[in-house]
Every structure is written in structure tokens, then in C-alpha cells.
Design a protein around this motif. Structure first.
Motif, PDB file in Angstrom:
ATOM      1  N   GLN A  66      -9.738  40.475  38.754  1.00  0.00           N
ATOM      2  CA  GLN A  66      -9.934  39.604  39.604  1.00  0.00           C
ATOM      3  C   GLN A  66     -10.588  38.201  39.519  1.00  0.00           C
ATOM      4  N   THR A  67     -11.578  38.540  38.672  1.00  0.00           N
ATOM      5  CA  THR A  67     -12.434  37.338  38.048  1.00  0.00           C
ATOM      6  C   THR A  67     -11.890  36.559  37.028  1.00  0.00           C
ATOM      7  N   GLU A  68     -10.984  37.354  36.176  1.00  0.00           N
ATOM      8  CA  GLU A  68     -10.121  36.753  35.002  1.00  0.00           C
ATOM      9  C   GLU A  68      -8.946  36.022  35.753  1.00  0.00           C
ATOM     10  N   CYS A  69      -8.249  36.565  36.771  1.00  0.00           N
ATOM     11  CA  CYS A  69      -7.259  36.078  37.303  1.00  0.00           C
ATOM     12  C   CYS A  69      -7.634  34.605  38.160  1.00  0.00           C
ATOM     13  N   ALA A  70      -8.761  34.616  38.652  1.00  0.00           N
ATOM     14  CA  ALA A  70      -9.176  33.723  39.346  1.00  0.00           C
ATOM     15  C   ALA A  70      -9.491  32.527  38.337  1.00  0.00           C
ATOM     16  N   ASP A  71     -10.120  32.653  37.141  1.00  0.00           N
ATOM     17  CA  ASP A  71     -10.068  31.709  36.068  1.00  0.00           C
ATOM     18  C   ASP A  71      -8.935  31.238  35.637  1.00  0.00           C
ATOM     19  N   VAL A  72      -7.820  32.073  35.294  1.00  0.00           N
ATOM     20  CA  VAL A  72      -6.577  31.515  34.904  1.00  0.00           C
ATOM     21  C   VAL A  72      -6.125  30.533  36.236  1.00  0.00           C
ATOM     22  N   LEU A  73      -6.226  30.991  37.313  1.00  0.00           N
ATOM     23  CA  LEU A  73      -5.724  29.900  38.449  1.00  0.00           C
ATOM     24  C   LEU A  73      -6.526  28.745  38.472  1.00  0.00           C
ATOM     25  N   ILE A  74      -7.759  28.946  38.445  1.00  0.00           N
ATOM     26  CA  ILE A  74      -8.416  27.747  38.365  1.00  0.00           C
ATOM     27  C   ILE A  74      -7.951  26.537  37.347  1.00  0.00           C
ATOM     28  N   TYR A  75      -7.794  27.106  36.044  1.00  0.00           N
ATOM     29  CA  TYR A  75      -7.530  26.232  34.960  1.00  0.00           C
ATOM     30  C   TYR A  75      -6.122  25.739  35.123  1.00  0.00           C
ATOM     31  N   LEU A  76      -5.159  26.375  35.826  1.00  0.00           N
ATOM     32  CA  LEU A  76      -3.841  26.176  35.792  1.00  0.00           C
ATOM     33  C   LEU A  76      -3.684  25.041  37.051  1.00  0.00           C
ATOM     34  N   VAL A  77      -4.695  25.218  38.181  1.00  0.00           N
ATOM     35  CA  VAL A  77      -4.660  24.335  39.235  1.00  0.00           C
ATOM     36  C   VAL A  77      -5.037  22.957  38.533  1.00  0.00           C
ATOM     37  N   GLN A  78      -6.171  23.042  37.888  1.00  0.00           N
ATOM     38  CA  GLN A  78      -6.907  21.983  37.443  1.00  0.00           C
ATOM     39  C   GLN A  78      -5.871  21.033  36.251  1.00  0.00           C
ATOM     40  N   LEU A  79      -5.188  21.967  35.682  1.00  0.00           N
ATOM     41  CA  LEU A  79      -4.166  21.284  34.741  1.00  0.00           C
ATOM     42  C   LEU A  79      -3.070  20.487  35.473  1.00  0.00           C
ATOM     43  N   ALA A  80      -2.484  21.237  36.475  1.00  0.00           N
ATOM     44  CA  ALA A  80      -1.487  20.490  37.345  1.00  0.00           C
ATOM     45  C   ALA A  80      -1.958  19.397  38.027  1.00  0.00           C
ATOM     46  N   ASP A  81      -3.288  19.319  38.542  1.00  0.00           N
ATOM     47  CA  ASP A  81      -4.057  18.513  39.178  1.00  0.00           C
ATOM     48  C   ASP A  81      -4.049  17.230  38.490  1.00  0.00           C
ATOM     49  N   ARG A  82      -4.653  17.519  37.012  1.00  0.00           N
ATOM     50  CA  ARG A  82      -4.889  16.416  36.044  1.00  0.00           C
ATOM     51  C   ARG A  82      -3.675  15.629  35.845  1.00  0.00           C
ATOM     52  N   LEU A  83      -2.280  16.417  35.737  1.00  0.00           N
ATOM     53  CA  LEU A  83      -1.083  15.798  35.173  1.00  0.00           C
ATOM     54  C   LEU A  83      -0.219  15.286  36.374  1.00  0.00           C
ATOM     55  N   GLY A  84      -0.707  15.676  37.632  1.00  0.00           N
ATOM     56  CA  GLY A  84      -0.218  15.059  38.856  1.00  0.00           C
ATOM     57  C   GLY A  84       1.007  15.630  39.210  1.00  0.00           C
ATOM     58  N   PHE A  85       0.977  17.170  39.286  1.00  0.00           N
ATOM     59  CA  PHE A  85       2.471  17.653  39.685  1.00  0.00           C
ATOM     60  C   PHE A  85       1.997  18.781  40.813  1.00  0.00           C
ATOM     61  N   ASP A  86       2.683  19.371  41.663  1.00  0.00           N
ATOM     62  CA  ASP A  86       2.568  20.208  42.482  1.00  0.00           C
ATOM     63  C   ASP A  86       3.207  21.484  41.925  1.00  0.00           C
ATOM     64  N   LEU A  87       2.159  22.365  41.855  1.00  0.00           N
ATOM     65  CA  LEU A  87       2.653  23.682  41.261  1.00  0.00           C
ATOM     66  C   LEU A  87       3.453  24.431  41.961  1.00  0.00           C
ATOM     67  N   ILE A  88       3.501  24.366  43.193  1.00  0.00           N
ATOM     68  CA  ILE A  88       4.251  25.124  44.224  1.00  0.00           C
ATOM     69  C   ILE A  88       5.744  24.669  43.929  1.00  0.00           C
ATOM     70  N   ASP A  89       5.847  23.327  43.886  1.00  0.00           N
ATOM     71  CA  ASP A  89       7.256  22.572  43.722  1.00  0.00           C
ATOM     72  C   ASP A  89       7.775  23.103  42.349  1.00  0.00           C
ATOM     73  N   ALA A  90       6.769  23.183  41.090  1.00  0.00           N
ATOM     74  CA  ALA A  90       7.293  23.328  39.890  1.00  0.00           C
ATOM     75  C   ALA A  90       7.792  24.907  39.674  1.00  0.00           C
ATOM     76  N   ALA A  91       7.020  25.768  40.370  1.00  0.00           N
ATOM     77  CA  ALA A  91       7.469  27.297  40.405  1.00  0.00           C
ATOM     78  C   ALA A  91       8.829  27.203  41.367  1.00  0.00           C
ATOM     79  N   ASN A  92       8.813  26.895  42.371  1.00  0.00           N
ATOM     80  CA  ASN A  92      10.269  26.843  43.178  1.00  0.00           C
ATOM     81  C   ASN A  92      11.235  26.262  42.198  1.00  0.00           C
ATOM     82  N   ALA A  93      11.107  25.385  41.560  1.00  0.00           N
ATOM     83  CA  ALA A  93      12.222  24.842  40.604  1.00  0.00           C
ATOM     84  C   ALA A  93      12.476  25.816  39.500  1.00  0.00           C
TER      85      ALA A  93
END
Length: 117
Positions: A66-93
Motif C-alpha cells: 500500500q505504501t509503495e502504491c501510494a508513492d507511485v500514485l503521488i509521483y504520477l499525479v505530480q508528473l501529470a500536474d507539472r505537465l498540465g494534463f488530467d490523468l483521468i482523461d489520459a487513462a480514458n483516452a
């Protein structure tokens, strides 16, 4: 915005980083590298387990997973946020593209790649 949305998580992470003056380190390259490292730590939790063990890890291992999954999610969210795209939209596409590449009636039960059938 739902109280548990990825956008809200991204905002919370921006606030967290800003309070520590860490946004200077959160360039896309560093975030992608950190994400890769955390994904490796997640994979290590499953290394050498049997299929059955991986399906039902003991509580201590599950807590680490669970901790490692949270770490992965946190960095992934930060990356998408920094690049200015919505992860949910990207996943659906991506799911839409996979739906076209892998028609259920043609690939059911097969692990072959889309260009192999």
C-alpha cells in the motif's frame, strides 16, 4: 471536484511541496525517475512470491505494498500536474485506443499484442 479527486490530490501535493520549497526539484525528469524507482520498490514486494502468495500477501507485506502504491500514485499525479494534463482523461483516452486495438471478440483469452493477431 470530488473530495478524493486526483485534481485535489495534485493541489495538496503542490501545497506540500511549496511549504518545503521542493517544487524546484519536481521537474518532469526527476518525477519520472522517482516514479520509476518507486515502481521498482513495488515490484520488489512481489519478487519471488508464488501466485497464491501474491494474491493474498500477509498483513505486513500488504502494508508495504500500500505504501509503495501510494508513492507511485503521488509521483504520477505530480508528473501529470507539472505537465498540465488530467490523468483521468489520459487513462480514458488510452482505454479507448486499447478498445479499438483489442476487439473483445478477436482477443478474448489471448495475451498477444495487437499487431500479432
Amino acid at each position: 471536484m470530488a473530495p478524493d479527486s486526483l485534481a485535489l490530490l495534485g493541489a495538496r501535493l503542490r501545497t506540500f511541496a511549496a511549504a518545503r520549497d521542493w517544487q524546484q526539484f519536481n521537474c518532469p525528469k526527476n518525477l519520472a525517475m522517482a516514479l520509476t524507482g518507486e515502481a521498482g520498490e513495488l515490484a520488489a514486494e512481489f519478487q519471488w512470491l508464488t501466485l497464491e502468495q501474491s494474491e493474498a500477501p500477509e498483513p505486513e507485506r500488504l502494508a508495504r505494498i500500500q505504501t509503495e502504491c501510494a508513492d507511485v500514485l503521488i509521483y504520477l499525479v505530480q508528473l501529470a500536474d507539472r505537465l498540465g494534463f488530467d490523468l483521468i482523461d489520459a487513462a480514458n483516452a488510452k482505454i479507448d485506443r486499447n478498445d479499438a486495438r483489442y476487439p473483445a471478440d478477436r482477443v478474448r483469452g489471448s495475451a498477444r499484442k495487437y499487431d500479432e493477431y
